[in-house]
Design a protein around this motif. Structure first.
Motif, short mmCIF file in Angstrom:
data_model
loop_
_atom_site.label_atom_id
_atom_site.label_comp_id
_atom_site.label_asym_id
_atom_site.label_seq_id
_atom_site.Cartn_x
_atom_site.Cartn_y
_atom_site.Cartn_z
N MET A 173 1.26 -1.41 -0.58
CA MET A 173 -0.14 0.18 0.07
C MET A 173 0.65 1.09 -0.22
N VAL A 174 0.67 2.62 -0.67
CA VAL A 174 1.64 3.34 -0.76
C VAL A 174 -0.21 4.65 -0.33
N ASP A 175 0.09 4.98 0.59
CA ASP A 175 -0.07 6.70 0.57
C ASP A 175 -0.90 7.60 0.13
N CYS A 176 -2.06 7.67 -0.40
CA CYS A 176 -2.80 8.27 -1.37
C CYS A 176 -1.76 9.65 -2.18
N PHE A 177 -1.18 10.20 -1.14
CA PHE A 177 -0.17 12.08 -1.12
C PHE A 177 0.92 11.81 -1.41
N GLY A 178 1.54 10.16 -1.56
CA GLY A 178 2.89 9.61 -2.53
C GLY A 178 2.36 9.75 -3.98
N VAL A 179 1.39 8.52 -4.20
CA VAL A 179 0.59 8.66 -5.07
C VAL A 179 0.98 9.77 -5.73
N ASP A 180 0.44 10.79 -5.83
CA ASP A 180 0.04 11.70 -5.81
C ASP A 180 1.52 12.43 -6.74
N SER A 181 2.09 12.19 -5.44
CA SER A 181 3.50 12.63 -5.62
C SER A 181 3.49 12.92 -6.96
N THR A 182 3.36 11.62 -7.84
CA THR A 182 4.28 10.92 -9.47
C THR A 182 3.11 11.60 -10.54
N ARG A 183 2.61 12.33 -9.56
CA ARG A 183 1.02 13.00 -11.15
C ARG A 183 2.39 14.08 -12.08
N ILE A 184 2.47 13.92 -13.51
CA ILE A 184 2.51 14.89 -14.51
C ILE A 184 1.55 14.75 -14.99
N GLN A 185 0.62 16.01 -14.79
CA GLN A 185 -0.25 17.09 -15.22
C GLN A 185 -1.52 16.14 -14.42
N ASN A 186 -2.23 15.72 -14.76
CA ASN A 186 -3.45 15.42 -14.72
C ASN A 186 -3.16 13.81 -14.88
N ARG A 187 -2.11 13.17 -14.65
CA ARG A 187 -2.12 11.72 -14.86
C ARG A 187 -1.24 11.02 -13.62
N ILE A 188 -1.01 9.74 -13.79
CA ILE A 188 -0.21 9.63 -12.55
C ILE A 188 -0.01 7.69 -13.36
N GLU A 189 1.10 7.56 -13.00
CA GLU A 189 1.55 6.29 -13.95
C GLU A 189 2.44 5.70 -12.54
N PHE A 190 1.94 4.18 -11.79
CA PHE A 190 2.59 4.10 -10.78
C PHE A 190 2.06 1.97 -10.41
N GLY A 191 3.37 2.23 -9.80
CA GLY A 191 2.86 0.41 -9.09
C GLY A 191 4.07 -0.93 -9.87
N GLY A 192 3.87 -1.66 -10.22
CA GLY A 192 4.92 -3.37 -10.24
C GLY A 192 5.57 -3.03 -11.39
N GLY A 193 4.66 -2.46 -12.17
CA GLY A 193 4.87 -2.92 -13.84
C GLY A 193 4.10 -4.19 -14.85
N GLY A 194 3.44 -4.77 -13.68
CA GLY A 194 2.71 -5.52 -14.28
C GLY A 194 1.20 -5.43 -15.02
N ALA A 195 -0.23 -5.93 -15.05
CA ALA A 195 -0.95 -5.41 -15.67
C ALA A 195 -1.84 -4.55 -15.35
N THR A 196 -2.24 -3.25 -16.05
CA THR A 196 -2.71 -1.97 -15.84
C THR A 196 -4.18 -1.87 -15.52
N THR A 197 -4.30 -1.01 -14.09
CA THR A 197 -6.24 -0.84 -14.05
C THR A 197 -5.97 0.57 -14.29
N THR A 198 -7.38 0.77 -15.27
CA THR A 198 -6.42 2.54 -15.19
C THR A 198 -8.44 2.96 -14.48
N PHE A 199 -8.14 4.24 -13.91
CA PHE A 199 -9.22 4.88 -13.19
C PHE A 199 -9.20 6.34 -13.53
N VAL A 200 -9.91 6.85 -12.54
CA VAL A 200 -10.08 8.24 -12.70
C VAL A 200 -10.65 8.29 -10.77
N SER A 201 -9.99 9.02 -10.42
CA SER A 201 -9.88 9.20 -9.65
C SER A 201 -10.16 11.25 -9.54
N GLY A 202 -11.07 11.09 -8.44
CA GLY A 202 -11.54 12.76 -8.34
C GLY A 202 -12.18 13.33 -7.18
#
Length: 320
Positions: A84-113
């Motif tokens: 688990m990664v804290d949501c603030f830590g995930v948000d720190s990887t944001r580039i404009q309105n998109r975030i890419e993170f994780g271990g490099g396997g299968a991708t799940t895409t979602f819109v968070s707001g």
């Protein structure tokens, strides 16, 4: 007019933010909770949702959307063993309105707001909604609701000129359609005005109240709107809504008057007449009973610290 239209006719979305997230397995996001209204729409792939109140994880797949009200902590992840990664830590990887993170396997895409609304505007809604609304893709959705979800996904994927304004309005529509969908779920228990508009025997009376607060409604008049006897209507209303018909009428009159006090400099006497009180003294008494303070004092305190104002609203019977 139905209560939902009444509420949304002047609801003010203060802030709104959205992000498209590409999470590659293994992935997990943990949020400690905040008071904003939050949503996640799964665009492709799958995941799991777990909240503090609902510790048994719920499977999410493409097309599912959930909305959270209030500061309850939650976790979204692809597998229970994923880090688990804290949501603030995930948000720190944001580039404009998109975030890419994780271990490099299968991708799940979602819109968070998330979005924030004025506390007075939101109170009648938040008082009747659960902390979490989960709308699965297999549930029947209106074409307009599906269009809103698709527009949000498209805007997050490729934001354009004026994107912030577009998203703010889409969030308002998302909120309306989510409440509609929740109200249509027959298996889900309702309370307050939402239970009333979901009850075929009471809906006409509730819509009459919201359509004309100026009318000197009596229980007999409202019972006729519902095609019931006075005693049967009063008993049914109390059972379903949790309060007597005229108590419900009083609260909505005071809610609307508080909105009018906030929105301008109209005199209290004129506001009292506009919501059905011929006597300013009677209006002041009712306002004090619901809000815990006289209307003139309420106006004076509008310039105080927002947190103190919200605390005052939270103590009123509108939050019951």
């Amino acid at each position: 007019m139905d209560p939902l239209s009444d509420i949304f006719s002047s609801m003010r979305v203060k802030t709104a933010k959205f992000t498209a997230v590409d999470a590659t397995a293994p992935w997990g996001i943990a949020s400690s909770g905040d008071p904003s209204i939050k949503f996640i729409l799964v665009v492709r792939g799958s995941g799991m949702l777990r909240t503090q109140e609902h510790p048994d994880a719920v499977a999410l797949r493409a097309g599912d959307v959930f909305i959270m009200f209030g500061p309850e902590p939650y976790e979204v992840y692809d597998h229970e063993s994923s880090p688990m990664v804290d949501c603030f830590g995930v948000d720190s990887t944001r580039i404009q309105n998109r975030i890419e993170f994780g271990g490099g396997g299968a991708t799940t895409t979602f819109v968070s707001g998330y979005f924030e609304v004025d506390s007075l505007d939101a109170q009648p809604l938040l008082s009747v909604l659960p902390k979490l609304i989960l709308l699965k893709s297999e549930h029947n959705r209106t074409r307009s609701f599906q269009s809103v979800l698709e527009l949000l996904a498209a805007e997050a994927d490729a934001p354009g000129l004026g994107s912030d304004a577009v998203v703010r309005r889409l969030f308002e529509l998302l909120f309306v359609h989510a409440v509609r969908a929740f109200a249509d779920q027959l298996s889900t228990p309702k309370k307050g005005w939402l239970a009333a508009v979901s009850d075929k025997g009471l809906a006409a009376a509730v819509e009459a109240i919201h359509g004309d607060l100026k009318t000197a409604w009596t229980v007999e008049m409202l019972a006729r709107k519902s095609g019931m006897s006075r005693s049967a209507f009063a008993a049914r209303f109390k059972e379903v809504v949790g309060q007597a018909p005229l108590a419900y009428l009083t609260e909505w009159r005071i809610f609307q008057s508080a909105r009018l006090i906030e929105s301008g400099d109209e005199k209290v006497a004129a506001i009292s007449r506009s919501v059905g009180y011929l006597s300013e003294a009677a209006f002041t008494k009712a306002f004090r009973k619901v809000m815990g303070i006289a209307p003139s004092e309420y106006r004076k305190r509008l310039s105080m610290d927002l947190g103190s104002r919200d605390a005052m609203i939270a103590k009123s019977s509108l939050a019951a």
